[in-house]
Enzyme design. Sequence first.
Site, short mmCIF file in Angstrom:
data_model
loop_
_atom_site.label_atom_id
_atom_site.label_comp_id
_atom_site.label_asym_id
_atom_site.label_seq_id
_atom_site.Cartn_x
_atom_site.Cartn_y
_atom_site.Cartn_z
N ALA B 83 -9.49 -5.19 -4.38
CA ALA B 83 -10.39 -5.52 -3.27
C ALA B 83 -10.46 -7.04 -3.23
O ALA B 83 -11.45 -7.65 -3.61
CB ALA B 83 -11.76 -4.91 -3.51
N ASN B 112 2.75 -11.43 7.51
CA ASN B 112 1.74 -10.37 7.60
C ASN B 112 0.48 -10.98 8.19
O ASN B 112 -0.01 -12.00 7.70
CB ASN B 112 1.50 -9.82 6.18
CG ASN B 112 0.53 -8.66 6.12
OD1 ASN B 112 -0.68 -8.86 6.10
ND2 ASN B 112 1.05 -7.45 6.07
N CYS B 143 -7.39 -3.28 8.73
CA CYS B 143 -8.55 -4.18 8.70
C CYS B 143 -9.68 -3.57 9.52
O CYS B 143 -9.44 -2.93 10.54
CB CYS B 143 -8.22 -5.52 9.35
SG CYS B 143 -6.78 -6.33 8.68
N LYS B 178 2.01 -2.14 10.19
CA LYS B 178 1.87 -1.57 8.85
C LYS B 178 0.75 -0.54 8.84
O LYS B 178 -0.41 -0.86 9.11
CB LYS B 178 1.58 -2.68 7.85
CG LYS B 178 1.48 -2.17 6.41
CD LYS B 178 1.62 -3.29 5.44
CE LYS B 178 1.44 -2.82 4.02
NZ LYS B 178 1.62 -3.94 3.09
N ASN B 205 0.25 1.17 3.32
CA ASN B 205 -0.69 0.24 2.73
C ASN B 205 -1.39 1.01 1.59
O ASN B 205 -1.03 2.15 1.31
CB ASN B 205 -1.68 -0.26 3.80
CG ASN B 205 -2.14 -1.67 3.49
OD1 ASN B 205 -2.40 -2.01 2.34
ND2 ASN B 205 -2.24 -2.50 4.50
N GLY B 230 0.72 1.09 -6.75
CA GLY B 230 1.44 1.33 -8.00
C GLY B 230 2.03 2.72 -8.07
O GLY B 230 1.89 3.53 -7.14
N GLY B 256 5.25 1.82 -1.60
CA GLY B 256 4.17 2.55 -2.28
C GLY B 256 4.67 3.01 -3.63
O GLY B 256 5.34 4.04 -3.74
N GLY B 278 6.04 -3.83 -4.24
CA GLY B 278 4.70 -4.43 -4.27
C GLY B 278 4.23 -4.71 -5.68
O GLY B 278 4.67 -5.66 -6.34
C1 LIG Z 1 -3.17 -7.38 -4.89
C2 LIG Z 1 -2.63 -6.80 -3.63
C3 LIG Z 1 -2.79 -7.49 -2.43
C4 LIG Z 1 -2.32 -6.96 -1.23
N1 LIG Z 1 -2.46 -7.68 -0.08
C5 LIG Z 1 -1.98 -7.18 1.09
C6 LIG Z 1 -2.08 -7.94 2.29
O1 LIG Z 1 -2.56 -9.08 2.29
N2 LIG Z 1 -1.61 -7.39 3.44
C7 LIG Z 1 -1.03 -6.13 3.47
O2 LIG Z 1 -0.62 -5.67 4.52
N3 LIG Z 1 -0.90 -5.42 2.33
C8 LIG Z 1 -1.36 -5.91 1.14
N4 LIG Z 1 -1.20 -5.17 -0.01
C9 LIG Z 1 -0.55 -3.85 0.04
C10 LIG Z 1 0.91 -3.91 -0.39
O3 LIG Z 1 1.66 -4.76 0.47
C11 LIG Z 1 1.54 -2.51 -0.42
O4 LIG Z 1 1.49 -1.98 0.88
C12 LIG Z 1 0.83 -1.56 -1.37
O5 LIG Z 1 0.41 -2.23 -2.53
C13 LIG Z 1 1.67 -0.36 -1.76
O6 LIG Z 1 2.85 -0.73 -2.44
P1 LIG Z 1 2.97 -0.81 -4.05
O7 LIG Z 1 2.43 0.47 -4.60
O8 LIG Z 1 4.42 -1.01 -4.32
O9 LIG Z 1 2.14 -1.97 -4.47
C14 LIG Z 1 -1.67 -5.70 -1.24
C15 LIG Z 1 -1.50 -5.01 -2.44
C16 LIG Z 1 -1.96 -5.53 -3.64
C17 LIG Z 1 -1.76 -4.77 -4.91
#
Ligand SMILES: Cc1cc2nc3c(=O)[nH]c(=O)nc-3n(C[C@H](O)[C@H](O)[C@H](O)COP(=O)(O)O)c2cc1C
Lengths: 270, 316
Positions: B83, B112, B143, B178, B205, B230, B256, B278
């Site tokens: 968060a 983004n 958002c 997204k 997301n 994760g 994801g 990510g």
């Molecule tokens: C710390 C953190 C910050 C993130 N910030 C953004 C963001 O600014 N904009 C966005 O669209 N997604 C954001 N995400 C989401 C990631 O881009 C991704 O969609 C999501 O984490 C799922 O992929 P993953 O499981 O490989 O991390 C964020 C994720 C994490 C963990």
Amino acid sequence: MRVQCDAPILDHQQLSDCEFEITLHAPEVAKQAAPGQFAHLLLSNNYDPLLRRPFSVYRVNRDEGSFSMVYLARGVFTQGLRQKRVGQLVPIVAPLGNRFVYEPDDDRTHVLVAGGVGAPPLCFLAREMVGSGCGGRIVVINGARSRSHLIGAHELSQMPVELHVLTDDGSTGCKGIVTDVLADMLTELNPSMATVYACGPTAMLRAVTDLIVPVGIPGQVSVETPMPCALGVCMGCVIKLHHAAPPGFIYKRSCADGPIFAADQIIWDN
Amino acid sequence: MSTSSVKLPDQPPTASLAVTLGRLKLKNPVMVASGTFGFGSEYADLVDLNRLGAIVVKAVTLKPRVGNPMPRMVETAAGCLNAIGLQNPGLDAFLTEKLPYLRQFDCPVIVNIAADRAEEFSALAERLSEAEGVAALEMNISCPNQATGGIEFGVDPKMTEMVVKSVRGKTDLPLIVKLSPNVTDITVIARAAVSGGADILSLVNTFVGTAINAKTRKFRLANRTGGLSGPAIKPLALYMVWRVANAVPVPIIGMGGIMTATDAIEFLLAGAGAVAIGTANFVNPTASLQAIDGIREYLQEYGFHSVTEIIGKVSS
Ligand SMILES: Cc1cc2nc3c(=O)[nH]c(=O)nc-3n(C[C@H](O)[C@H](O)[C@H](O)COP(=O)(O)O)c2cc1C
Ligand SMILES: Cc1cc2nc3c(=O)[nH]c(=O)nc-3n(C[C@H](O)[C@H](O)[C@H](O)COP(=O)(O)OP(=O)(O)OC[C@H]3O[C@@H](n4cnc5c(N)ncnc54)[C@H](O)[C@@H]3O)c2cc1C
Ligand code: FES
């Protein structure tokens, strides 16, 4: 420059009931690491736990190309780490973060305040100060819950420093907490000729800053926050600092902008 | 000694990794996900940015955002909740400080964008379209929309279509929308985004979740809730990618829980034309490069000439 590598364990010693020193072979890290910096360690590739954890550099041996860290086996990561044997590989990213800085000066007083598992980087700092002949008076206040949680006291007792050892239960040294000793010292310190360096639990860091900031003694405080990435990208490790522009504060990353911050900059939230 | 006349043993030619997502051409299908790779410079000494399919930068908002109070992130079983509150330096600082740095690399930069009003999204799109070195925009519609009292744009098909349309009217750049996974039927939102003018969809997301400390009886996050990412979310994300890929005609960027090349390949098989790494970047800073190498090895091993041959090729 930071390196990412799988570092072999050269040595793994139990220091007390639940404290261990782990030595890794990583010549690039040994060459560069400075007091206050840390390494980010990965326990396993099976996502349990998923994230890396930061550990302060305790000792470097540049001839051997190794560095060590001291940890308290308390949770999932550190209980897993203690199972690792000499020869196994530990994935690391290091060295990370900023360092403690000091001015070589015969008239300066350096006060190192170490709490529990916050002691390793300050032992490294004391060793470097003494080794580099930085001059001045070096005071180390080393406190822990009990004798078995105390780190570095033996080595520090052999160094030309003024050492105060305290434990909460009085099992070794004096019974009390580090800020008792610091508070007693304050009146004899000249703010323009003294620096405090602190690392330990957040409650201790807060008590230290509450003592030194009002009297104008500069402090370098190494904060502890969770560090999901330690690369400066996730913003999950931030610390609140005073800032002139609205809203009057700014969040800075403890991994990349810290972990050491000026004591008078930190805003401690409840 | 010259080896030019020596006949090499039979070896398959190197498989092509290039992919085309509408007007967006990538040298390989592996990008890094928004919020997990900063603005690139943070990784530059550990990762050769020139090798990445694309960099998706941290969300940029019109004005700087200070972000949420701590704690902002907690680790959970095979995942983490965040968060962060979109802490970022704002559009002006992005344009003057971050974008010029990124331009020096041979790697498409996807920006983004996040906003809590449709007009802000439009303003961001307009100004970023004038900037040099932006390959595409990715709208983060997870958002809260202030005009509706904080309901996310991305959970309602009408709001999704409206906000995408308003951005579409302001930019000629390839527009990626997204998607939030926190909806009953993600294909409904996917179709709405395409009707609004999305060229490409990216998903997923993070999943909204929370964590509670039983000892203190408090929420572990200051914000109470956060977004789960994760390996824990991989099966859910993979399922959504597969469903959306079969529901809309536009290319998909899948993400994801991708930690390894094999995970990435599974998303390609499910129908993603490209993938984004990510949270894995936190655990292993070179995860994206290892995914690229691993995909290439997989293609060689199974005799594919191009990565495009495996996209959407999952079967029962
Ligand atoms: C710390 C953190 C910050 C993130 N910030 C953004 C963001 O600014 N904009 C966005 O669209 N997604 C954001 N995400 C989401 C990631 O881009 C991704 O969609 C999501 O984490 C799922 O992929 P993953 O499981 O490989 O991390 C964020 C994720 C994490 C963990
Ligand atoms: C810059 C820095 C340097 C560090 N150096 C050392 C060191 O030299 N030696 C050492 O033993 N530890 C050090 N730590 C702490 C270390 O990174 C781990 O957090 C700690 O060892 C606990 O990990 P664990 O998985 O074993 O415990 P966990 O199972 O994660 O947790 C045990 C308990 O500690 C709490 N906790 C976990 N991580 C944190 C955290 N980062 N902040 C506050 N509470 C937390 C948990 O909520 C739980 O109650 C350092 C941390 C930082 C930020
Ligand atoms: S730990 Fe991710 S920014 Fe500091």
